[in-house]
Scaffold this motif. Structure first.
Motif, PDB file in Angstrom:
ATOM      1  N   ASP A 129     -11.672   2.135 -17.742  1.00 46.94           N
ATOM      2  CA  ASP A 129     -10.897   2.734 -18.661  1.00 46.94           C
ATOM      3  C   ASP A 129     -10.877   1.821 -19.739  1.00 46.94           C
ATOM      4  O   ASP A 129     -10.044   0.893 -19.775  1.00 46.94           O
ATOM      5  N   THR A 149     -10.781   5.766 -23.218  1.00 43.04           N
ATOM      6  CA  THR A 149     -12.298   6.272 -23.053  1.00 43.04           C
ATOM      7  C   THR A 149     -12.577   5.730 -21.776  1.00 43.04           C
ATOM      8  O   THR A 149     -12.555   4.429 -21.467  1.00 43.04           O
ATOM      9  N   ASN A 199     -14.205  10.850 -23.199  1.00 43.07           N
ATOM     10  CA  ASN A 199     -13.106  10.644 -24.117  1.00 43.07           C
ATOM     11  C   ASN A 199     -12.459  11.978 -24.531  1.00 43.07           C
ATOM     12  O   ASN A 199     -12.967  13.022 -24.034  1.00 43.07           O
ATOM     13  N   LEU A 249     -12.271  14.823 -18.996  1.00 42.10           N
ATOM     14  CA  LEU A 249     -11.524  13.405 -19.249  1.00 42.10           C
ATOM     15  C   LEU A 249     -10.793  13.310 -17.839  1.00 42.10           C
ATOM     16  O   LEU A 249     -10.718  12.192 -17.257  1.00 42.10           O
TER      17      LEU A 249
END
Ligand code: ASP
Length: 693
Positions: A129, A133, A150, A158
């Motif tokens: 992470d 993103t 993202n 996401l």
């Protein structure tokens, strides 16, 4: 929902594509190519049917619910059929039942795919992470691909991406993109690209595994064997299994080209005469009778020759209930071969050709044929082993005649007792051998080979031989030793004074150990050769009887036929072993095909005519019904894989091997069975087995 005359054949979430086609026919399970952002129609890659996008994606699953168009597609004609109202759970169930539409493997994408929308499926190798993103390395047996999720991937994706953990199974779709400047990973085949994910789907959670396939330190072997499915995800294991598959395919192709046919022989059969202990299978139908699992298909393949199938091969499973070593398994696979109207030369040539092909195709090594050959006697004399490692020199030198001239007790005593003084020389590296290291070598030969000790001499800068025992050895003998070994300053000479067997075994052991420690060969170096003309018989001194070195159907060299009865020790067999890097990779013989010679051999082996009839009467019968001259060989496939793969543990070459205690830790075989099963087999366990750990 979704009933009627059409069928859904797939649904993709980004952009949403649903294909419909007429019922029946062949393409319900075909992978449907997703419709790209640009096109609104796409053709099914197999049937050519047109797939119709239902609706443009609005990035979250929730957005797919609602009213959808359903169309029938016939050729290029798309007929609007109506609308259905889809609920979220409908979509979820459709997604679950959607065939997994993997467009590529995780090892496949390169810069030429940039711009394409792809779908990959695999295991989460790593996920990182970076401030919201997610960088996910998705792995399958073909490789790894970096995927990025993202905010642009959509909320749901996401969310899913953030929750992915190592070894979860996931599907990721997205567009293949260039990695950012400086982020290219030259070590990874897919290292130039990454997938900008627009869909991340968790296909299945993985419980925290006992180890991770990508962890640096290999876990203990027991754990690897118990959780073999995780161990097999490791790249090294995958590489080996692929190599194994290629070797087997290479073998089959080669032999098919040479007109061999592949014939399967029974697993449930009679005990075969390879000399190991049988695995027995009780017969339910025949009280008190047992099948034996084949130690090899030996008798069947000979019978196939009698039956006229002059070129036979089989990738055969064999079972031998032996005490296991690192390079042995109770259940192993061999390439079993038999040919008619041949002599040893023909078989050797055939296998030379196979080795040339495999070495070229799999290792890109050009082998020169004929592969080098030496007789068994020469191999024992020069290397102390019938499977010498010829990747390096360090040959055995016999100094028994010199030792005979000495009064030194150790030397003289050995030769007087019909023993030998033989040794090895380590070139120019005496300074690497401290007293402690030499003491360790002494312990090694004493402990592992029952040697009485290890004598050693260092060649000093002035050319003299120095050793704690040099003052006990007469100068002319020392000079003789130096000349015999062609020793130069800085060399180290190691000597054993013992029986022939102990000097062979001990020096072979020392030679192998020292070559590995001193790195006398390159890591990928391969050496193929043959050892031929093995003794027909070994003498079992404990039982004072002759035993067949190979098996009782082995033919002697024609010139030894006359000596068979009177000088069995001097008879040499038409036998040949293929040696790769000091391992016996295969072995075979020309067979006896007349019953008279066979009887002489049985007599010598103490196999009475009744015993012979009882054990292999069917073969003896067959030999009387027009048996052609024949011979064969078997190559140990597990071992060939080990050698071609540069490995040293045979269990690493087998998907589901047994431990050294002949158990399968994953399935816990062998296991207890129900008493009902035992009853059916008329078997009773008399004493409970002693508790083993
Ligand atoms: N049956 C032998 C073995 O399995 C090979 C052969 O003689 O062909 O070792």
């Amino acid at each position: 929902m979704l009933t009627g005359s059409m069928k859904w054949i797939g649904i993709r979430t980004h952009p949403v594509v649903a294909g419909v086609r007429e019922t029946g026919r062949t393409c319900t399970s075909l992978p449907m190519r997703p419709v790209s952002h640009e096109t609104s129609y796409s053709n099914c890659p197999v049937s050519g049917n047109q797939l119709h996008p239902l609706r443009r994606c609005t990035r979250s699953l929730a957005a797919f619910t609602g009213s959808c168009k359903i169309c029938r597609i016939r050729g290029t004609e798309v007929t609007f059929l109506g609308r259905v109202r889809l609920r979220r759970q409908d979509f979820e169930s459709i997604l679950r039942s959607t065939p997994l539409l993997r467009t590529h493997t995780c090892g496949e994408l390169r810069s030429e795919h940039i711009g394409q929308r792809v779908t990959l499926c695999g295991w989460i190798d790593t996920s990182r992470d970076h401030g919201g993103t997610m960088f996910i390395d998705l792995r399958d047996r073909y490789g790894k691909t970096q995927c990025v999720a993202n905010v642009d991937s959509g909320e749901t994706s996401l969310e899913v991406a953030k929750k992915l953990r190592g070894e979860d199974v996931a599907l990721i779709s997205g567009v293949v993109s260039h990695r950012l400047e400086g982020k290219i990973n030259a070590k990874l085949a897919t290292g130039e690209i990454e997938i900008r994910a627009d869909e991340v789907r968790l296909l299945n959670r993985c419980q925290t595994p006992p180890f991770f396939p990508n962890q640096d330190e290999l876990p203990g072997e027991d754990l690897r064997l118990k959780y073999r499915y995780i161990d097999l995800r490791r790249e090294a294991m995958q590489k080996t299994l692929v190599l194994r598959s290629k070797i087997i395919k290479g073998m089959r192709d080669y032999f098919a080209e040479h007109n061999f046919i592949d014939v399967e022989t029974p697993i449930l059969g009679r005990s075969t005469p390879e000399g190991a202990r049988d695995y027995l299978v009780p017969s339910r139908v025949h009280w008190g009778h047992f099948f034996a699992l084949p130690q090899s298909p030996q008798l069947y393949k000979q019978i196939l020759m009698v039956a006229g199938y002059d070129r036979y091969i089989q990738v055969a499973r064999c079972f031998r209930d032996e005490d296991l070593r690192a390079d042995r398994q109770p259940e192993f696979t061999q390439l079993d071969l038999e040919m008619s109207f041949v002599d040893a030369e023909d078989i050797i040539k055939m296998i030379d050709g196979l080795m040339v092909t495999l070495a070229k195709d799999l290792l890109n090594i050009d082998l020169q044929t004929p592969l080098p050959r030496m007789t068994y006697d020469e191999a024992m004399r020069r290397f102390g082993s019938d499977a010498p490692d010829l990747r390096y020199g360090m040959e055995i030198v016999d100094c028994s005649d010199l030792a005979k001239q000495s009064e030194f007790r150790v030397f003289r005593g050995a030769v007087d007792a019909n023993g030998f003084v033989r040794g090895l020389k380590i070139d120019a590296r005496a300074e690497e051998f401290s007293r402690k290291r030499i003491d360790e070598l002494t312990e090694f030969v004493k402990h592992d080979f029952a040697a009485k000790g290890l004598a050693w001499f260092r060649v000093e800068p002035d050319g003299s031989l120095w050793s704690p025992i040099s003052k006990n050895v007469e100068p002319p003998v020392l000079d003789g030793l130096k000349a015999r070994f062609e020793a130069k300053p800085g060399d180290l000479i190691l000597l054993l004074a013992d029986s022939w067997e102990v000097t062979c075994k001990g020096l072979n052991g020392l030679r192998r150990k020292l070559a590995a420690e001193l790195k006398l060969y390159e890591p990928g170096q391969m050496h193929f050769s043959w050892v031929v003309e093995f003794p027909m018989f070994d003498h079992d001194s404990e039982e004072n009887r002759w035993v067949a070195t190979h098996h009782p159907f082995t033919a002697p060299r024609p010139k030894d036929l006359a000596k068979l009865r009177d000088e069995p020790a001097a008879c040499r067999a038409q036998a040949y072993d293929l040696i790769i890097n000091g391992y016996e990779a295969g072995g075979g013989t020309i067979r006896i095909h007349d019953s008279e010679t066979q009887q002489v051999v049985f007599d010598l082996l103490g196999i009475s005519p009744e015993m012979a009839v009882n054990r292999f009467g069917f073969l003896l019968d067959a030999l009387r019904y027009g048996a052609p001259p024949h011979g064969g060989i078997a190559l140990g496939i597990d071992r060939v894989v080990m050698l071609f793969g540069g490995l040293d543990n045979i269990r690493d070459c087998i998907a589901f091997p047994k431990t050294q205690r002949a158990t399968d830790l994953m399935t816990e075989a062998p296991g207890e069975v129900e008493s009902k099963q035992m009853k059916e087999l008329h078997i009773q366990i008399e004493t409970p087995p002693a508790k083993t750990k």
